[in-house]
Design a protein around this motif. Structure first.
Motif, PDB file in Angstrom:
ATOM      1  N   LEU A  93       0.832  -1.200   0.000  1.00  0.00           N
ATOM      2  CA  LEU A  93       0.000   0.000   0.000  1.00  0.00           C
ATOM      3  C   LEU A  93       0.868   1.252   0.000  1.00  0.00           C
ATOM      4  O   LEU A  93       0.621   2.196  -0.771  1.00  0.00           O
ATOM      5  N   TYR A  94       1.891   1.281   0.858  1.00  0.00           N
ATOM      6  CA  TYR A  94       2.764   2.455   0.909  1.00  0.00           C
ATOM      7  C   TYR A  94       3.533   2.623  -0.400  1.00  0.00           C
ATOM      8  O   TYR A  94       3.839   3.751  -0.807  1.00  0.00           O
ATOM      9  N   ARG A  95       3.821   1.531  -1.072  1.00  0.00           N
ATOM     10  CA  ARG A  95       4.438   1.619  -2.405  1.00  0.00           C
ATOM     11  C   ARG A  95       3.507   2.348  -3.377  1.00  0.00           C
ATOM     12  O   ARG A  95       3.931   3.236  -4.112  1.00  0.00           O
ATOM     13  N   VAL A  96       2.218   1.991  -3.353  1.00  0.00           N
ATOM     14  CA  VAL A  96       1.234   2.646  -4.223  1.00  0.00           C
ATOM     15  C   VAL A  96       1.079   4.116  -3.839  1.00  0.00           C
ATOM     16  O   VAL A  96       0.863   4.979  -4.690  1.00  0.00           O
ATOM     17  N   MET A  97       1.207   4.413  -2.541  1.00  0.00           N
ATOM     18  CA  MET A  97       1.077   5.792  -2.054  1.00  0.00           C
ATOM     19  C   MET A  97       2.363   6.597  -2.280  1.00  0.00           C
ATOM     20  O   MET A  97       2.448   7.757  -1.876  1.00  0.00           O
ATOM     21  N   LEU A  98       3.348   5.971  -2.916  1.00  0.00           N
ATOM     22  CA  LEU A  98       4.644   6.592  -3.239  1.00  0.00           C
ATOM     23  C   LEU A  98       5.471   6.901  -2.000  1.00  0.00           C
ATOM     24  O   LEU A  98       6.414   7.690  -2.064  1.00  0.00           O
ATOM     25  N   ASN A  99       5.121   6.288  -0.866  1.00  0.00           N
ATOM     26  CA  ASN A  99       5.926   6.433   0.347  1.00  0.00           C
ATOM     27  C   ASN A  99       6.887   5.235   0.388  1.00  0.00           C
ATOM     28  O   ASN A  99       6.661   4.250   1.099  1.00  0.00           O
ATOM     29  N   TYR A 100       7.943   5.346  -0.406  1.00  0.00           N
ATOM     30  CA  TYR A 100       8.824   4.198  -0.629  1.00  0.00           C
ATOM     31  C   TYR A 100       9.623   3.818   0.619  1.00  0.00           C
ATOM     32  O   TYR A 100       9.893   2.645   0.851  1.00  0.00           O
ATOM     33  N   ASP A 101      10.009   4.819   1.423  1.00  0.00           N
ATOM     34  CA  ASP A 101      10.773   4.516   2.645  1.00  0.00           C
ATOM     35  C   ASP A 101       9.947   3.665   3.604  1.00  0.00           C
ATOM     36  O   ASP A 101      10.433   2.691   4.179  1.00  0.00           O
ATOM     37  N   PHE A 315      20.329  11.655 -12.322  1.00  0.00           N
ATOM     38  CA  PHE A 315      19.722  10.351 -12.060  1.00  0.00           C
ATOM     39  C   PHE A 315      18.504  10.204 -12.954  1.00  0.00           C
ATOM     40  O   PHE A 315      17.561  10.995 -12.869  1.00  0.00           O
ATOM     41  N   GLY A 316      18.519   9.183 -13.812  1.00  0.00           N
ATOM     42  CA  GLY A 316      17.387   8.940 -14.701  1.00  0.00           C
ATOM     43  C   GLY A 316      16.300   8.155 -13.986  1.00  0.00           C
ATOM     44  O   GLY A 316      16.439   6.965 -13.731  1.00  0.00           O
ATOM     45  N   GLY A 317      15.212   8.826 -13.658  1.00  0.00           N
ATOM     46  CA  GLY A 317      14.131   8.165 -12.912  1.00  0.00           C
ATOM     47  C   GLY A 317      13.095   7.510 -13.798  1.00  0.00           C
ATOM     48  O   GLY A 317      12.201   6.828 -13.301  1.00  0.00           O
ATOM     49  N   GLY A 318      13.204   7.707 -15.133  1.00  0.00           N
ATOM     50  CA  GLY A 318      12.196   7.160 -16.032  1.00  0.00           C
ATOM     51  C   GLY A 318      10.854   7.838 -15.804  1.00  0.00           C
ATOM     52  O   GLY A 318      10.785   9.014 -15.416  1.00  0.00           O
ATOM     53  N   GLU A 319       9.767   7.101 -16.044  1.00  0.00           N
ATOM     54  CA  GLU A 319       8.424   7.647 -15.836  1.00  0.00           C
ATOM     55  C   GLU A 319       8.074   7.516 -14.356  1.00  0.00           C
ATOM     56  O   GLU A 319       7.615   6.467 -13.898  1.00  0.00           O
ATOM     57  N   MET A 320       8.258   8.589 -13.622  1.00  0.00           N
ATOM     58  CA  MET A 320       8.150   8.516 -12.165  1.00  0.00           C
ATOM     59  C   MET A 320       6.708   8.644 -11.674  1.00  0.00           C
ATOM     60  O   MET A 320       6.399   8.266 -10.547  1.00  0.00           O
ATOM     61  N   LEU A 321       5.816   9.207 -12.474  1.00  0.00           N
ATOM     62  CA  LEU A 321       4.370   9.224 -12.219  1.00  0.00           C
ATOM     63  C   LEU A 321       3.968   9.989 -10.965  1.00  0.00           C
ATOM     64  O   LEU A 321       2.797   9.985 -10.588  1.00  0.00           O
ATOM     65  N   ILE A 322       4.908  10.651 -10.321  1.00  0.00           N
ATOM     66  CA  ILE A 322       4.606  11.326  -9.053  1.00  0.00           C
ATOM     67  C   ILE A 322       3.624  12.473  -9.275  1.00  0.00           C
ATOM     68  O   ILE A 322       2.580  12.554  -8.628  1.00  0.00           O
ATOM     69  N   LEU A 323       3.951  13.365 -10.208  1.00  0.00           N
ATOM     70  CA  LEU A 323       3.089  14.527 -10.441  1.00  0.00           C
ATOM     71  C   LEU A 323       1.707  14.107 -10.921  1.00  0.00           C
ATOM     72  O   LEU A 323       0.693  14.636 -10.471  1.00  0.00           O
ATOM     73  N   GLY A 324       1.662  13.173 -11.863  1.00  0.00           N
ATOM     74  CA  GLY A 324       0.382  12.733 -12.410  1.00  0.00           C
ATOM     75  C   GLY A 324      -0.536  12.157 -11.356  1.00  0.00           C
ATOM     76  O   GLY A 324      -1.734  12.480 -11.308  1.00  0.00           O
ATOM     77  N   LYS A 325       0.014  11.299 -10.486  1.00  0.00           N
ATOM     78  CA  LYS A 325      -0.814  10.668  -9.447  1.00  0.00           C
ATOM     79  C   LYS A 325      -1.393  11.702  -8.499  1.00  0.00           C
ATOM     80  O   LYS A 325      -2.533  11.585  -8.059  1.00  0.00           O
ATOM     81  N   ILE A 326      -0.594  12.716  -8.186  1.00  0.00           N
ATOM     82  CA  ILE A 326      -1.041  13.718  -7.212  1.00  0.00           C
ATOM     83  C   ILE A 326      -1.964  14.745  -7.870  1.00  0.00           C
ATOM     84  O   ILE A 326      -3.068  15.016  -7.387  1.00  0.00           O
TER      85      ILE A 326
END
Length: 523
Positions: A93-101, A315-326
């Motif tokens: 769930l935290y992975r989906v919420m982008l809280n990777y730590d 650092f190449g993050g690829g498609e990070m999807l952070i902005l889109g999700k939020i």
């Protein structure tokens, strides 16, 4: 009296078991609201069942109520602090919420309880893949494979991880294993087609055509349609290729029964209205901490990403999807938008600064280098990017729009993304909306968006690369000349092409399809 109590307990247990069987069936048929409703009733009768918390939490996650999912999992964790299933579900769930730590801390906690837990190893691998720590992802998948080598999802994920790493031979080996163990699996055929160069009488195409006759599951058929179409495209049989691409897209679009394209246009219009009369101060041009590569999908964003991420400071993050999700959620939240735009002196807008810091923390989970995010659809959020991260650099990838449309139409995108791409009218309308919005951003932010022309890039790579590196206020790095030596993970549909040296064969490829795909003539 004692016998009566025992009978009542027995009846109660039987009732719970019967209801739980119904709940499992409801979950399988994706009736998640019903699962939540019925399981909460069971939870009142028996709050000491781990499965109840898991089913409610997973159902909340499926319908996008992530905060509710977190609360129910945490409640279950208080009662069952060593439950591997709850711990693993919280990590996921935290992975989906982008809280990777936080996600990582739960997976590590699970492995301390049981170091060979299959589900935790698989999900930890998924997290590492998200973080672009792909070799570590492979290591976790292989450990899981030693426990269970007969799990289709794991084998698919491992094959995918090898593709991301650019190890296509290892990926093909895993995919061939799937063909043997699970001949009905068409996802493996689709993945194989993406890294295979087909010949006239290709054995794999023939197998897929045979498989098509025996299959009637919509998603499985779609995998085959896209893969077969690609196989004909490889041998320049554009008529047959177009025929299967049309079948693939029509069938795929039917899967999005609840999709409404008007919601896409609403977002474009809402953004134009909010930014129409907005005047932003231009900031001092200096080295960025974020670089965004934007544009239409299939416009050369992956190639550009591989070139710039070759730089030692990036650092190449690829498609990070952070902005889109939020921002996809925030753009329909009037309360958020009113607070965001209330004080248009954005440097002193506490609400905006706090929001920017929240997002920046998400990016910083990946690296302390300059972060490069190549999510193409971030072109929608350029206005927000300029407010939130004034020093960020934006590179806009441009390409012949017919070639863009064809390339989008030829591909199936992961996780149900880009539903508009499977309908030719919506595809054309989306491209027109993109053109309109980019014109607005160029007028509003003159000389602050670098247009990287795909055709110029492939014809004169070194010169165009130097211009981009200079625009990003970076020192020249010779490593940027040969992107094929860049081992940065690639997770897009360009996974195979972007590992190759620059080629020009895709320029004006759409000309070959004009008489078969009439919508291309509208562009």
């Amino acid at each position: 009296m004692k016998n009566t109590n025992l009978m009542m307990q027995k009846n109660n247990i039987e009732h719970i078991l019967n209801e739980f069987t119904k709940i499992k069936n409801l979950y399988k048929t994706k009736k998640f609201e019903k699962v939540i409703e019925k399981t909460f009733l069971l939870l009142k009768k028996d709050p000491n069942q781990v499965s109840f918390y898991n089913y409610i939490g997973l159902s909340y996650r499926q319908i996008g109520k992530l905060d509710n999912a977190e609360k129910i999992f945490q409640k279950g964790l208080v009662l069952f602090p060593n439950s591997l299933s709850i711990i693993c579900n919280l990590g996921s769930l935290y992975r989906v919420m982008l809280n990777y730590d936080k996600a990582e801390s739960f997976f590590q906690r699970g492995l301390k309880i049981k170091q060979d837990d299959f589900n935790t190893l698989c999900n930890y691998g998924n997290l590492k893949r998200d973080l672009n720590q792909n070799q570590q992802a492979i290591d976790f998948y292989i450990k899981a494979l030693e426990i269970n080598n007969h799990n289709q999802a794991l084998l698919i994920n491992l094959a995918s991880a090898y593709q991301i790493e650019g190890d296509f031979d290892s990926s093909k080996k895993i995919l061939k294993t799937i063909h043997l163990k699970f001949p009905e699996n068409t996802k493996a055929d689709f993945m194989y087609s993406s890294i295979h160069d087909y010949t006239e009488n290709d054995n794999h195409r023939n197998k897929m055509l045979d498989k098509l006759k025996l299959n009637n599951e919509p998603q499985e058929i779609n995998h085959l349609y896209f893969a077969i179409a690609k196989s004909y495209s490889d041998v320049k049989d554009y008529s047959e290729s177009a025929n299967y691409f049309i079948k693939a897209n029509r069938a795929q679009y039917k899967l999005f029964s609840n999709y409404n394209f008007k919601n896409e246009l609403f977002i474009f219009n809402e953004i134009k209205n909010r930014f129409n009369n907005l005047e932003l101060k231009k900031h001092i041009d200096k080295k960025p901490n974020l670089i965004f590569i934007v544009g239409m999908p299939r416009s050369g964003t992956t190639l550009t990403h591989q070139i710039i991420s070759s730089h030692s400071e990036v650092f190449g993050g690829g498609e990070m999807l952070i902005l889109g999700k939020i921002l996809n959620k925030k753009i329909i939240d009037n309360k958020f938008l009113d607070n965001f735009f209330k004080n248009q002196d954005f440097t002193n807008n506490i609400f905006v600064n706090n929001f920017a810091n929240e997002i920046k923390k998400m990016f910083l989970q990946f690296s302390d280098k300059i972060i490069l995010d190549k999510s193409p659809l971030n072109f929608i959020w350029i206005g927000f990017i300029k407010i939130l991260f004034p020093n960020a650099k934006i590179i806009h990838c441009k390409r012949n729009l017919r070639d863009v449309a064809l390339s989008i139409y030829k591909n199936s995108f992961e996780a149900g993304s880009l539903p508009w791409s499977y309908n030719d009218e919506n595809l054309v309308a989306f491209i027109e909306a993109y053109k309109d919005l980019m014109n607005i951003w160029h007028k509003k932010f003159p000389n602050q968006i670098y247009d990287c022309d795909y055709e110029k890039l492939v014809n004169n790579q070194v010169n165009e690369t130097r211009k981009m590196i200079e625009f990003c206020n970076l020192e020249w790095d010779e490593k940027c000349i040969d992107h094929t030596k860049n081992n940065t993970s690639i997770k897009t549909v360009s996974i195979y092409q972007a590992r190759k040296s620059i080629y020009k064969s895709s320029i004006k490829l759409s000309d070959n399809y004009l008489k078969y795909l009439s919508f291309l003539n509208k562009l």
